[in-house]
Scaffold this motif. Structure first.
Motif, PDB file in Angstrom:
ATOM      1  N   LEU A  30     -46.426  -0.910 110.120  1.00 28.33           N
ATOM      2  CA  LEU A  30     -46.749  -1.892 111.149  1.00 28.33           C
ATOM      3  C   LEU A  30     -46.299  -1.403 112.524  1.00 28.33           C
ATOM      4  O   LEU A  30     -46.996  -1.607 113.526  1.00 28.33           O
ATOM      5  CB  LEU A  30     -46.091  -3.235 110.825  1.00 28.33           C
ATOM      6  N   SER A  31     -45.153  -0.715 112.576  1.00 29.64           N
ATOM      7  CA  SER A  31     -44.672  -0.181 113.858  1.00 29.64           C
ATOM      8  C   SER A  31     -45.644   0.864 114.399  1.00 29.64           C
ATOM      9  O   SER A  31     -45.837   0.963 115.626  1.00 29.64           O
ATOM     10  CB  SER A  31     -43.272   0.425 113.701  1.00 29.64           C
ATOM     11  N   LEU A  32     -46.263   1.639 113.515  1.00 27.69           N
ATOM     12  CA  LEU A  32     -47.264   2.619 113.946  1.00 27.69           C
ATOM     13  C   LEU A  32     -48.498   1.911 114.499  1.00 27.69           C
ATOM     14  O   LEU A  32     -49.067   2.329 115.510  1.00 27.69           O
ATOM     15  CB  LEU A  32     -47.675   3.525 112.782  1.00 27.69           C
ATOM     16  N   LYS A  33     -48.896   0.846 113.834  1.00 19.33           N
ATOM     17  CA  LYS A  33     -50.067   0.086 114.293  1.00 19.33           C
ATOM     18  C   LYS A  33     -49.797  -0.525 115.668  1.00 19.33           C
ATOM     19  O   LYS A  33     -50.648  -0.474 116.565  1.00 19.33           O
ATOM     20  CB  LYS A  33     -50.417  -1.008 113.295  1.00 19.33           C
ATOM     21  N   LEU A  34     -48.621  -1.101 115.829  1.00 19.16           N
ATOM     22  CA  LEU A  34     -48.275  -1.728 117.107  1.00 19.16           C
ATOM     23  C   LEU A  34     -48.145  -0.694 118.225  1.00 19.16           C
ATOM     24  O   LEU A  34     -48.289  -1.025 119.405  1.00 19.16           O
ATOM     25  CB  LEU A  34     -46.960  -2.512 116.970  1.00 19.16           C
ATOM     26  N   ALA A  35     -47.881   0.566 117.835  1.00 21.18           N
ATOM     27  CA  ALA A  35     -47.806   1.653 118.819  1.00 21.18           C
ATOM     28  C   ALA A  35     -49.179   2.263 119.082  1.00 21.18           C
ATOM     29  O   ALA A  35     -49.286   3.290 119.750  1.00 21.18           O
ATOM     30  CB  ALA A  35     -46.844   2.732 118.323  1.00 21.18           C
ATOM     31  N   ASP A  36     -50.227   1.623 118.530  1.00 22.70           N
ATOM     32  CA  ASP A  36     -51.615   2.057 118.740  1.00 22.70           C
ATOM     33  C   ASP A  36     -51.908   3.442 118.170  1.00 22.70           C
ATOM     34  O   ASP A  36     -52.731   4.181 118.720  1.00 22.70           O
ATOM     35  CB  ASP A  36     -52.002   2.025 120.227  1.00 22.70           C
ATOM     36  N   LYS A  37     -51.254   3.788 117.078  1.00 20.37           N
ATOM     37  CA  LYS A  37     -51.583   5.049 116.410  1.00 20.37           C
ATOM     38  C   LYS A  37     -52.954   4.914 115.753  1.00 20.37           C
ATOM     39  O   LYS A  37     -53.362   3.819 115.349  1.00 20.37           O
ATOM     40  CB  LYS A  37     -50.535   5.396 115.346  1.00 20.37           C
ATOM     41  N   ALA A  38     -53.656   6.012 115.631  1.00 19.32           N
ATOM     42  CA  ALA A  38     -54.999   5.997 115.069  1.00 19.32           C
ATOM     43  C   ALA A  38     -54.972   5.528 113.623  1.00 19.32           C
ATOM     44  O   ALA A  38     -54.014   5.786 112.878  1.00 19.32           O
ATOM     45  CB  ALA A  38     -55.619   7.385 115.155  1.00 19.32           C
ATOM     46  N   VAL A  39     -56.038   4.838 113.215  1.00 24.15           N
ATOM     47  CA  VAL A  39     -56.146   4.354 111.840  1.00 24.15           C
ATOM     48  C   VAL A  39     -56.002   5.511 110.854  1.00 24.15           C
ATOM     49  O   VAL A  39     -55.286   5.412 109.851  1.00 24.15           O
ATOM     50  CB  VAL A  39     -57.499   3.640 111.618  1.00 24.15           C
ATOM     51  N   ALA A  40     -56.688   6.625 111.147  1.00 23.24           N
ATOM     52  CA  ALA A  40     -56.645   7.789 110.246  1.00 23.24           C
ATOM     53  C   ALA A  40     -55.221   8.319 110.095  1.00 23.24           C
ATOM     54  O   ALA A  40     -54.808   8.714 108.997  1.00 23.24           O
ATOM     55  CB  ALA A  40     -57.568   8.889 110.766  1.00 23.24           C
ATOM     56  N   THR A  41     -54.463   8.320 111.186  1.00 25.01           N
ATOM     57  CA  THR A  41     -53.072   8.797 111.140  1.00 25.01           C
ATOM     58  C   THR A  41     -52.220   7.894 110.257  1.00 25.01           C
ATOM     59  O   THR A  41     -51.446   8.367 109.412  1.00 25.01           O
ATOM     60  CB  THR A  41     -52.474   8.849 112.559  1.00 25.01           C
TER      61      THR A  41
END
Length: 297
Positions: free
Chosen positions: A28-39
């Motif tokens: 979730l922290s990656l998502k909130l940091a706008d990391k790419a879906v693929a990543t």
């Protein structure tokens, strides 16, 4: 990918419940940091694979456990793949350390594999000319698409997400949303503008329409764009596989050869790190080669 699939949550049955909760916090922290879906998806699968082999609680994991897994997973893999595995688990364990789910650092920097140095693949002036000549026989959509890729240096995902209303034909510019949802301004050539305008007029495009559409009236997606370029490359007689990122590399090398500085190229390409752009400075341009030949014979 639709967010209803909840790509930032793990449902792997082999995870301990506490580990799953921590992993989902991390994702979730990656998502909130706008990391790419693929990543996010890649990292989730790699971390799930780690815990399939290492079934002990987070706080009991040691460097030996990580190294044992890495050694097993690395067998027969390329250095870049190994580096991806290590990046994923290192990022997760750093999160665990910061959030105090763990007390020790379990990934060592010395484990990083040496990545073979490779230069971007781009079209030289003769290949570029062959593709441009071949493009004259393409449909108006495919010709507009090819000229747009060569003219802007956009990523294929950026092109697939553009709409007609994003374009300012008077100033030959538009805003694109790049990695990390960062918006940047790009420009396109006069030739590209004329062909693109012709294409949009022929299909009576509405402002809300995707910029490039398939035969079913939907937006042309990444795979569709790749198929177009693969076919163009074959018709132009290219030896190497022709793909959208090659247009981006060709755009960058052409700009450099014409005197653009690296910071300007980085801004146009949407590179957050200038070091990513510096690799283009290592490519010998046609002018450099000609100068060498004139001096050295």
């Amino acid at each position: 990918m639709s967010e209803t699939k909840i790509y930032w949550e793990s449902s792997a049955g082999h995870l301990l419940e506490e580990t799953r909760q921590t992993l989902n916090e991390y994702l979730l922290s990656l998502k909130l940091a706008d990391k790419a879906v693929a990543t996010i998806e890649k990292y989730r699968r790699i971390i799930e694979a780690f815990f399939q082999q290492c079934t002990i609680p987070l706080e009991e994991i040691t460097s030996d456990d990580v190294l044992t897994w890495l050694t097993t997973m690395s067998e027969g893999k390329k250095p870049r793949t190994i580096d991806l595995y290590l990046s994923a688990v290192s990022s997760f364990f750093s999160f665990c350390l910061e959030e105090e789910y763990m007390e020790i650092t379990v990934v060592k920097k010395r484990w990083r594999p040496k990545i073979p140095h490779s230069l971007p693949k781009y079209l030289d002036e003769f290949e570029y000319a062959r593709v441009k000549v071949s493009a004259e026989q393409l449909s108006i959509r495919n010709r507009a698409l090819l000229l747009f890729l060569f003219s802007t240096g956009c990523r294929v995902s950026e092109v697939a997400s553009l709409h007609v209303q994003d374009i300012d034909f008077n100033k030959r510019k538009m805003d694109v949303t790049g990695k990390g949802r960062k918006i940047r301004q790009i420009y396109f050539s006069e030739e590209c503008g004329l062909v693109l305008q012709d294409y949009l007029e022929r299909r009576s495009a509405k402002p809300s329409d995707p910029l490039f559409m398939n035969k079913f009236g939907n937006g042309l997606q990444v795979q569709g764009i790749r198929k177009v370029l693969k076919k163009v490359g074959g018709e132009a007689g290219l030896v190497q596989s022709f793909h959208p990122h090659m247009c981006r590399h060709t755009f960058a090398t052409n700009m450099l050869a014409r005197g653009a500085d690296l910071q300007f190229i980085a801004d146009v390409l949407g590179h957050a790190d200038l070091n990513i752009t510096r690799i283009y400075a290592q490519i010998p341009t046609e002018e450099m080669l000609l100068t060498y030949q004139n001096i050295m014979g």
